[in-house]
Design an enzyme around this catalytic site. Structure first.
Site: not given
Length: 865
Positions: A528, A530-533, A535, A550, A649
């Site tokens: 995956g 996402g905005g965090f980075g 996964v 993550k 969120d």
């Protein structure tokens, strides 16, 4: 013959040709082909043995091998080497990124420059070079007067999978007293190294940034100081770093399209997900009149494109255009806002008057570009300065720029705003200590002496304390270590670095363990993004336990604060329907979170995502149970923890499913502790969340409550019912919010027409009617009209019971004719649907009189019913 050809050209043809050529010249190069000619211009291709031009640029980069810019006297110990990157992404230009100069000891470049202000741009490509590990590139870059970069970690800033390139741009001043501008690269420690791929130096006009448009009445120079009533004095020889330069509403403008200073104007990327229309205005044919600012201030295309609001004046009053820029606290920042009115109908003062807020403080109460500039098509700029105070929270803070439509119709003809570009510069080469008085940047000699008198004793105290802490930690390390090989000192260091991270409730993993778990973060293991980075799927405990890992990416909009929030939240919360945090890693500027692995992925992937299995779509009963599980998780956050926790969120990608279809709510990086007393219902905060799910009341008022989660969850329920994303792109490329689309279909009695066809034959009528009640109640415009998450949870449980009921009256939708007439029978509309709540947490779903008096009650004791 030539004379005959000229005569045969008609006047309209000649006029059209002239206008067309004029349009091409304007759109390509602005109104002036070269409004500024730099006196100093250097392009140095470090590590290259030949002069080269970059593709599509045609500028020549000079080799630094045996160059006058790299004299052997400055190559300490002769230890620097040149090398080519072992691998290079196809998206990365060969020049200047394919070669580099690297050294494990200090080295210096020396540039002969004339006096005045200069742009200094440093180019890095974080890659593996021969005998140099990219993860050990940690160094500082200094000149004789300034520190440009301090303990700069190249790999932490260059882990963008699409590039890996890094550019840092500075504005420095050469006073002419020194013969050379020396730029020195110094490794941070014996185990690290420094490197550079390219250096660009170009002079700029001396008054580009430091002279305001009009002197104040005393004739002195100064900038408008946000939050203060006095001008802010700024001297010419102060260093600043360019942190953002965005062409708002327009395209990327490349260096060769700039006004002679080779700046890059990027597309905007920091607009918060709170706007309702993608209203980017443009007028590429307007002839610009540079009567108020010099033509080199910005390229013409900056002033021919802009972002505005939509055409609905009433709606424009309900939201703001807000950009949020992550910056370092404790520094002064200069903001330059660019404006130019070019839209039809806006030509006189008072036509468009709006408000500007910077860092939540009023900057302009009546911004009127026509009045400032003196007319239409005249570029204008406004400069501001402010101090971003130190924060108790670690990491970056948001510097916001908010444009608000004027709420008073008598003061403006058009209820709208406009902005063409934003530039942000960070001043000083070191943060301002929070315990020292804030002083103006322009200091007299005596004030500098006073400052030194304050700072020097403070530094001595800090050094003494630092030595004591180091000695104590070293002694403690010698005495104890953990069974897994991770020293207790390392745990203490991590806890200190992240401020009270609770390691006793979750494990600490070393970076080496994370590399082993993911095969050195192999892309094959990515499950995956996402905005965090990224996964990753990984394995710990010698492969016995499968986990989700993550990893924060460099340049992520979510940073250290979100990382800490996630750990602090999840390490203290335990619930069946909340994702479980196993541990974390915070080492060498890597921030990593380790969770239980959710093998069935996200709810979105089973509704309309890329991984959806068309052969086995989620049944209606499965969808109901998933909604109930997610509601239970959110209800626990709102009422089950010590303090109210607002997730902030909620969306289908943050609702995960394990191998037994058990639901887990995830991603707590944006979570906020809510009200703790009955006297405060809201938490005032910057708008954060995901577009399509954001509570419209939260966007308008910047006041957050648990009812914001309820709205977002209502959007999730819409997705579950319709199998459509929260933002729908129509045939005419207009974006429609799913929540608004559902409400419109409820009003028009066409709601059954938008149900996911895969489940339409499964839904029982009474269950569907109950589910629609819940949905409409959750997505009410006003938070006070929405139910609590506890009521939503119980309502969904009741809907599930109605679905399971064997009562003959509970027929399926497919068995009814004119289902919407049944649902909205007796003149019922969406305005007649409401879900009323009582103070004792019982909830009632009430149909008004138009529904033949049918009332369904939901008590706590479900089995008792």
């Amino acid at each position: 013959m030539a004379k005959k050809c000229i005569i045969n050209f008609s006047l309209p043809t000649i006029l059209f040709t002239f206008l067309y050529l004029r349009y091409l010249s304007l759109s390509v190069s602005g109104d002036s082909p070269a409004p500024y000619n730099p006196t100093d211009y250097i392009l140095l291709n470090c590590g290259s043995s030949e002069n080269l031009s970059s593709l599509g640029d045609e500028r020549t980069w000079v080799s630094d091998v045996q160059s006058k810019f790299f004299p052997s006297d400055y190559n300490h110990n002769g230890a620097s080497v040149i090398s080519r990157a072992e691998t290079q992404s196809s998206s990365v230009s060969d020049v200047p990124y394919s070669t580099a100069r690297l050294s494990r000891s200090e080295f210096t470049y020396s540039f002969p420059l004339g006096p005045g202000s200069k742009f200094v741009r440093l180019y890095f490509y974080s890659a593996f070079y021969s005998d140099f590990d990219r993860f050990k590139a940690v160094f500082s870059v200094k000149t004789s007067l300034y520190t440009l970069l301090s303990n700069f970690n190249a790999s932490a800033n260059g882990d963008d999978p699409n590039s890996g390139t890094i550019t840092r741009e500075f504005c420095v001043y050469a006073d002419g007293n020194d013969e050379m501008l020396n730029i020195t690269f110094s490794p941070a420690n014996p185990d690290s190294y420094a490197f550079i791929n390219g250096i660009e130096i170009v002079s700029m006009p001396d008054n580009l940034f430091y002279t305001p448009l009009k002197p104040n009445y005393q004739g002195s120079r100064g900038l408008k100081h946000i939050g203060e009533s006095i001008k802010f004095s700024l001297i010419d020889n102060y260093m600043s770093q360019v942190v953002f330069r965005e062409n708002i509403g327009g395209r990327v403008i490349f260096p060769t399209e700039d006004t002679g200073m080779f700046r890059t104007w990027t597309e905007e990327s920091n607009l918060l997900d709170g706007y309702l229309y993608d209203a980017r205005a443009a007028n590429l044919s307007i002839q610009l009149n540079y009567s108020k600012i010099p033509p080199y201030t910005a390229p013409g295309d900056v002033y021919r494109t802009a972002r505005t609001m939509g055409p609905n004046a009433t709606l424009n009053k309900s939201y703001n255009l807000t950009w949020a820029y992550p910056v370092d606290p404790g520094f002064y920042y200069i903001l330059r806002l660019h404006f130019c009115e070019f839209e039809d109908g806006v030509a006189d003062p008072g036509d468009r008057v709006f408000l500007i807020h910077i860092a939540d403080m009023m900057a302009e109460e009546s911004a009127d570009v026509i009045q400032w500039a003196g007319g239409r098509g005249i570029p204008y700029r406004k400069d501001y300065i402010l101090l971003m105070p130190n924060s108790d929270e670690q990491g970056k803070v948001n510097l916001s720029v908010k444009l608000q439509a004027n709420p008073d119709d008598s003061k403006t003809r058009f209820t709208n705003v406009i902005l063409n570009a934003i530039e942000i510069f960070k001043l000083t080469d070191s943060p301002i200590p929070s315990n020292l008085p804030q002083w103006p940047i322009s200091q007299s000699k005596s004030s500098k002496i006073k400052t030194i008198a304050i700072v020097v004793p403070l530094v001595v105290v800090i050094l003494v304390l630092g030595f004591f802490v180091f000695w104590r930690c070293k002694k403690f390390k010698d005495q104890s270590s953990d069974s897994d090989g991770t020293s207790q000192l390392s745990r203490n260091r991590i806890k200190t670095r992240t401020s009270k991270l609770p390691s006793e409730l979750c494990r600490y993993f070393s970076l080496a363990q994370m590399r082993v778990a993911t095969n050195n973060f192999d892309d094959i293991f990515i499950v995956g993004i996402g905005g965090f980075g990224n996964v990753y799927k990984g394995y710990i405990d010698d492969g016995a336990t499968q986990v989700a890992i993550k990893r924060l990416k460099a340049g992520s909009k979510q940073g250290a604060q979100e990382f800490r929030t996630e750990i602090e939240m999840l390490s203290q919360l335990r619930h069946l329907h909340l994702v479980s945090l196993i541990g974390y890693c915070n080492e060498d500027n890597e921030m990593i979170l380790v969770y239980d692995y959710m093998s069935y992925g996200t709810l979105q992937s089973h509704l309309y995502g890329n991984n959806i299995d068309e052969r086995q779509p989620l049944s209606w009963k499965q969808r109901l149970q998933i909604c109930i599980g997610a509601a239970k998780g959110l209800q626990y956050l709102h009422t089950g923890a010590k303090h109210t926790i607002i997730h902030r969120d909620v969306k289908t990608t943050n609702i995960l499913l394990d191998d037994k279809w058990v639901v887990r709510v995830s991603d707590f990086g944006l979570s906020k502790v809510g009200a703790t007393t009955i006297f405060k219902d809201y938490v005032t905060t910057m708008v954060k969340g995901s577009f399509g799910y954001l509570d419209p009341e939260y966007c308008r008022r910047l006041q957050l409550s648990e009812k914001s989660d309820v709205y977002s969850f209502g959007v999730v329920l819409c997705e579950v019912l319709c199998a459509r994303p929260p933002l729908i792109c129509t045939a005419d490329k207009m974006h429609i919010l799913l929540a608004e689309w559902v409400k419109r279909n409820v009003r028009e009695k066409t709601i059954t027409q938008i149900i996911d066809p895969k489940i339409k034959d499964e839904i029982r009528f009474e269950c569907f009617r109950k589910f629609i009640q819940i949905v409409v109640s959750c997505i009410e415009e006003e938070g006070v009209k929405r139910p609590s998450m506890n009521d939503v949870m119980r309502g969904l449980e009741f809907a599930s019971q109605l679905q399971e009921s064997s009562n003959d009256e509970n027929v399926e939708l497919s068995g009814l004719d004119n289902v919407d007439d049944w649902l909205f029978g007796g003149g019922m509309s969406s305005n007649n649907i409401q879900m009323s709540t009582t103070s004792n947490n019982n909830s009632s779903f009430v149909y008004n009189k138009g529904m033949s008096g049918i009332v369904f009650s939901q008590l706590k004791d479900l089995e008792g019913r």
